[in-house]
Design a protein around this motif. Structure first.
Motif, PDB file in Angstrom:
ATOM      1  N   UNK A  41      97.526 -10.693   7.432  1.00 45.13           N
ATOM      2  CA  UNK A  41      96.771 -10.504   6.180  1.00 45.13           C
ATOM      3  C   UNK A  41      98.467 -10.253   5.145  1.00 45.13           C
ATOM      4  N   UNK A  42      98.542 -10.767   4.315  1.00 45.39           N
ATOM      5  CA  UNK A  42      99.398 -10.570   2.751  1.00 45.39           C
ATOM      6  C   UNK A  42      99.020  -9.101   2.059  1.00 45.39           C
ATOM      7  N   UNK A  43      97.286  -9.112   1.681  1.00 44.57           N
ATOM      8  CA  UNK A  43      96.886  -8.294   0.864  1.00 44.57           C
ATOM      9  C   UNK A  43      95.567  -7.409   1.976  1.00 44.57           C
ATOM     10  N   UNK A  44      95.250  -6.511   1.803  1.00 44.89           N
ATOM     11  CA  UNK A  44      93.784  -5.589   2.382  1.00 44.89           C
ATOM     12  C   UNK A  44      93.487  -4.755   1.715  1.00 44.89           C
ATOM     13  N   UNK A  45      92.319  -5.000   1.467  1.00 42.38           N
ATOM     14  CA  UNK A  45      91.395  -3.751   0.779  1.00 42.38           C
ATOM     15  C   UNK A  45      90.796  -3.347   1.275  1.00 42.38           C
ATOM     16  N   UNK A  46      90.410  -1.523   1.780  1.00 38.23           N
ATOM     17  CA  UNK A  46      89.792  -0.955   3.023  1.00 38.23           C
ATOM     18  C   UNK A  46      88.774   0.295   1.932  1.00 38.23           C
ATOM     19  N   UNK A  47      87.508   0.287   1.898  1.00 37.58           N
ATOM     20  CA  UNK A  47      87.013   1.554   1.627  1.00 37.58           C
ATOM     21  C   UNK A  47      86.493   2.119   3.177  1.00 37.58           C
ATOM     22  N   UNK A  48      86.916   3.704   2.510  1.00 36.41           N
ATOM     23  CA  UNK A  48      86.458   4.748   3.616  1.00 36.41           C
ATOM     24  C   UNK A  48      85.934   5.672   3.677  1.00 36.41           C
ATOM     25  N   UNK A  49      85.725   5.796   3.742  1.00 38.40           N
ATOM     26  CA  UNK A  49      85.170   8.159   3.719  1.00 38.40           C
ATOM     27  C   UNK A  49      86.349   8.853   4.505  1.00 38.40           C
ATOM     28  N   UNK A  50      86.594  10.060   3.509  1.00 40.53           N
ATOM     29  CA  UNK A  50      87.144  10.620   4.215  1.00 40.53           C
ATOM     30  C   UNK A  50      86.562  12.447   4.418  1.00 40.53           C
ATOM     31  N   UNK A  51      86.578  12.865   5.452  1.00 41.99           N
ATOM     32  CA  UNK A  51      85.772  13.725   6.077  1.00 41.99           C
ATOM     33  C   UNK A  51      87.351  14.936   6.296  1.00 41.99           C
ATOM     34  N   UNK A  52      87.525  16.426   6.326  1.00 37.52           N
ATOM     35  CA  UNK A  52      87.484  17.424   5.879  1.00 37.52           C
ATOM     36  C   UNK A  52      87.123  18.680   6.604  1.00 37.52           C
ATOM     37  N   UNK A  53      87.510  18.860   8.571  1.00 39.46           N
ATOM     38  CA  UNK A  53      86.503  20.544   8.717  1.00 39.46           C
ATOM     39  C   UNK A  53      87.396  21.208   9.567  1.00 39.46           C
ATOM     40  N   UNK A  54      87.310  22.742   8.298  1.00 39.23           N
ATOM     41  CA  UNK A  54      88.093  23.579   8.659  1.00 39.23           C
ATOM     42  C   UNK A  54      87.657  24.538   8.248  1.00 39.23           C
ATOM     43  N   UNK A  55      87.572  24.836  10.020  1.00 35.98           N
ATOM     44  CA  UNK A  55      86.787  26.265  10.899  1.00 35.98           C
ATOM     45  C   UNK A  55      87.042  27.591   9.693  1.00 35.98           C
ATOM     46  N   UNK A  56      88.786  28.207  10.089  1.00 37.61           N
ATOM     47  CA  UNK A  56      89.535  28.910   9.474  1.00 37.61           C
ATOM     48  C   UNK A  56      88.639  29.094   7.632  1.00 37.61           C
ATOM     49  N   UNK A  57      88.527  28.272   7.101  1.00 33.91           N
ATOM     50  CA  UNK A  57      88.176  28.596   5.649  1.00 33.91           C
ATOM     51  C   UNK A  57      87.016  28.262   4.966  1.00 33.91           C
ATOM     52  N   UNK A  58      86.177  27.808   6.563  1.00 31.28           N
ATOM     53  CA  UNK A  58      84.849  27.594   6.949  1.00 31.28           C
ATOM     54  C   UNK A  58      84.275  26.505   5.623  1.00 31.28           C
ATOM     55  N   UNK A  59      84.957  25.440   6.010  1.00 27.65           N
ATOM     56  CA  UNK A  59      84.885  24.837   4.793  1.00 27.65           C
ATOM     57  C   UNK A  59      85.157  23.117   5.223  1.00 27.65           C
ATOM     58  N   UNK A  60      83.713  22.003   4.647  1.00 32.84           N
ATOM     59  CA  UNK A  60      83.392  20.752   5.714  1.00 32.84           C
ATOM     60  C   UNK A  60      83.298  20.473   4.253  1.00 32.84           C
ATOM     61  N   UNK A  61      83.892  19.324   3.452  1.00 33.82           N
ATOM     62  CA  UNK A  61      84.265  18.330   2.455  1.00 33.82           C
ATOM     63  C   UNK A  61      84.586  17.078   2.784  1.00 33.82           C
ATOM     64  N   UNK A  62      83.804  16.747   2.252  1.00 39.82           N
ATOM     65  CA  UNK A  62      83.511  14.668   2.262  1.00 39.82           C
ATOM     66  C   UNK A  62      84.050  13.792   1.023  1.00 39.82           C
TER      67      UNK A  62
END
Length: 226
Positions: A41-62
């Motif tokens: 492929x010359x060009x690609x488009x991707x839709x994604x979900x990003x999740x962060x889990x940080x136990x030290x900061x007690x943070x969960x983000x998507x």
């Protein structure tokens, strides 16, 4: 720091250059098939979900986002959306034309302009899904059914022990020979997960996609750090 982590971990997913130096034959076979598919492929488009889990900061983000990439020219555009809004609302864009890179933060009404970092340490989202060149050991850890998909699990460890992360777990759709997700294990205990929600090959993409046009962003300050 958050901006840097986000850009770097996204790049890990999209640039995983895996060395043939350590030598899991089945992993090599799987990664070769994935790389062969995307290299067409010359060009690609991707839709994604990003999740962060940080136990030290007690943070969960998507968050959700979209990547448009032209790998052979080292060009890309990453768009991040506000998860609190039903309508797609941009909160950040990272854009590169292969020479310059713009990082736009809507809330701050500011865009930082830098030269593209071509060093080996830099992880470039333009090299989307080009799966093995150098820099990682890898091992195949069997098949697993995930969200109704039969997936192959491959663990990667970087050759460079100074990197911020110590392992990447790739989940590959066995039928489609496509990356489904990547889980990045940070040394500080955080975990970053990228899940590919959809993929489009050869979308119609104007050249202007890969530059930041201030006229389209009135009131935005450009901070030139070159």
């Amino acid at each position: 720091m958050t901006k840097k982590i986000f850009a770097s971990t996204l790049a890990i997913l999209l640039t995983l250059n895996i060395a043939f130096a350590q030598k899991d034959a089945e992993a090599k076979k799987i990664l070769s098939a994935v790389s062969k598919k995307y290299s067409r492929y010359n060009i690609i488009k991707a839709d994604f979900t990003f999740s962060l889990e940080d136990p030290q900061a007690q943070m969960n983000d998507t968050q959700t986002g979209t990547l448009i990439s032209q790998p052979k020219a080292n060009k890309f555009k990453v768009t991040i959306y506000d998860p609190k809004e039903k309508k797609a609302t941009v909160v950040q864009e990272i854009i590169s034309d292969g020479k310059s890179q713009w990082t736009y933060n809507k809330k701050d009404k500011e865009v930082e302009l830098n030269d593209v970092d071509h060093s080996d340490d830099n992880l470039n989202p333009a090299q989307i899904f080009t799966i093995y060149e150098h820099g990682y050991k890898y091992v195949y850890n069997g098949d697993e059914k995930i969200d109704g998909k039969l997936c192959q699990i491959i663990d990667l460890t970087p050759d460079d022990s100074k990197k911020q992360f110590f392992k990447v777990r790739l989940t590959i759709d066995k039928t489609k020979k496509a990356i489904y997700s990547a889980l990045i294990f940070d040394k500080n205990g955080s975990r970053y997960t990228y899940t590919i929600r959809s993929l489009t090959s050869e979308p119609k993409t104007p050249e202007s996609t890969f530059t930041f046009d201030k006229k389209d962003h009135p009131g935005v300050e450009v901070v030139d750090l070159r």
